[in-house]
Design a protein around this motif. Structure first.
Motif, PDB file in Angstrom:
ATOM      1  N   LEU A 144       0.815  -1.213   0.000  1.00  0.00           N
ATOM      2  CA  LEU A 144       0.000   0.000   0.000  1.00  0.00           C
ATOM      3  C   LEU A 144       0.851   1.266   0.000  1.00  0.00           C
ATOM      4  N   ALA A 145       2.078   1.180   0.501  1.00  0.00           N
ATOM      5  CA  ALA A 145       2.953   2.356   0.570  1.00  0.00           C
ATOM      6  C   ALA A 145       3.656   2.635  -0.754  1.00  0.00           C
ATOM      7  N   ASP A 146       3.519   1.733  -1.708  1.00  0.00           N
ATOM      8  CA  ASP A 146       4.177   1.911  -3.011  1.00  0.00           C
ATOM      9  C   ASP A 146       3.668   3.188  -3.678  1.00  0.00           C
ATOM     10  N   PRO A 147       4.570   4.159  -3.998  1.00  0.00           N
ATOM     11  CA  PRO A 147       4.122   5.420  -4.602  1.00  0.00           C
ATOM     12  C   PRO A 147       3.533   5.248  -6.001  1.00  0.00           C
ATOM     13  N   GLU A 148       3.810   4.124  -6.647  1.00  0.00           N
ATOM     14  CA  GLU A 148       3.292   3.900  -7.998  1.00  0.00           C
ATOM     15  C   GLU A 148       1.936   3.209  -7.984  1.00  0.00           C
TER      16      GLU A 148
ATOM     17  N   ASP B 101      -4.393  -0.552 -10.051  1.00  0.00           N
ATOM     18  CA  ASP B 101      -3.872  -1.549  -9.107  1.00  0.00           C
ATOM     19  C   ASP B 101      -4.884  -1.826  -8.009  1.00  0.00           C
ATOM     20  N   LEU B 102      -5.525  -0.765  -7.525  1.00  0.00           N
ATOM     21  CA  LEU B 102      -6.533  -0.957  -6.477  1.00  0.00           C
ATOM     22  C   LEU B 102      -7.730  -1.739  -7.005  1.00  0.00           C
TER      23      LEU B 102
ATOM     24  N   GLY C  59      -9.313  -5.568  -5.750  1.00  0.00           N
ATOM     25  CA  GLY C  59     -10.701  -5.812  -5.366  1.00  0.00           C
ATOM     26  C   GLY C  59     -11.449  -4.590  -4.881  1.00  0.00           C
ATOM     27  N   VAL C  60     -10.848  -3.405  -4.944  1.00  0.00           N
ATOM     28  CA  VAL C  60     -11.529  -2.186  -4.515  1.00  0.00           C
ATOM     29  C   VAL C  60     -12.284  -1.664  -5.733  1.00  0.00           C
ATOM     30  N   ALA C  61     -13.560  -2.017  -5.820  1.00  0.00           N
ATOM     31  CA  ALA C  61     -14.336  -1.722  -7.025  1.00  0.00           C
ATOM     32  C   ALA C  61     -14.913  -0.304  -7.011  1.00  0.00           C
ATOM     33  N   VAL C  62     -15.274   0.192  -5.848  1.00  0.00           N
ATOM     34  CA  VAL C  62     -15.938   1.498  -5.762  1.00  0.00           C
ATOM     35  C   VAL C  62     -14.886   2.605  -5.812  1.00  0.00           C
ATOM     36  N   ARG C  63     -15.097   3.558  -6.716  1.00  0.00           N
ATOM     37  CA  ARG C  63     -14.112   4.633  -6.916  1.00  0.00           C
ATOM     38  C   ARG C  63     -13.877   5.454  -5.645  1.00  0.00           C
TER      39      ARG C  63
END
Length: 135
Positions: free
Chosen positions: A112-116, A121-122, A126-130
């Motif tokens: 999660l800390a990756d600046p790129e 990627d999200l 599985g994070v579907a909701v914007r």
């Protein structure tokens, strides 16, 4: 003759006065032009200075924002699976939606800390909701 002399004297005086008035008018115009040049220079200097300070302020703001983001990322890097749930998902009230899936995928703080890390990627995580991706 006296009248002619007086008339010529008056004419000479009026010519001299006209010449003086013309010279005075030209001198006044030169002074006004010089004053306008000085004022334009001052205005340009002030505009440049204000822009420079605005750039510095915005650069400072950007640096502060980056420092704050990095502070947050530095903390995230050290988180393991359970800490990610507590520190990231629980405050955003997303623990029920993504907690089990993220644990199954093995998502930790370093990922999660990756600046790129971006929205695509999200979505893959599985994070579907914007709006959830923004949180």
């Amino acid at each position: 003759r006296r009248a002619e002399r007086e008339a010529t004297d008056r004419l000479a005086v009026s010519i001299q006065n006209a010449s003086r008035r013309r010279k005075a008018r030209l001198e006044y115009q030169r002074r006004c032009e010089r004053r306008n040049e000085v004022l334009k220079g001052m205005a340009a200097f002030l505009a440049h200075t204000l822009q420079k300070h605005a750039r510095r302020r915005s650069a400072r703001r950007r640096a502060d924002i980056m420092r704050q983001r990095w502070r947050g990322r530095r903390k995230l890097v050290s988180l393991d699976l359970t800490d990610v749930r507590k520190a990231v998902l629980k405050p955003a009230k997303l623990e029920e939606a993504y907690g089990a899936a993220w644990a199954a995928l093995g998502i930790d703080g370093a990922l999660l800390a990756d600046p790129e890390l971006d929205e695509e990627d999200l979505q893959e995580l599985g994070v579907a909701v914007r709006l959830h991706r923004r949180r």
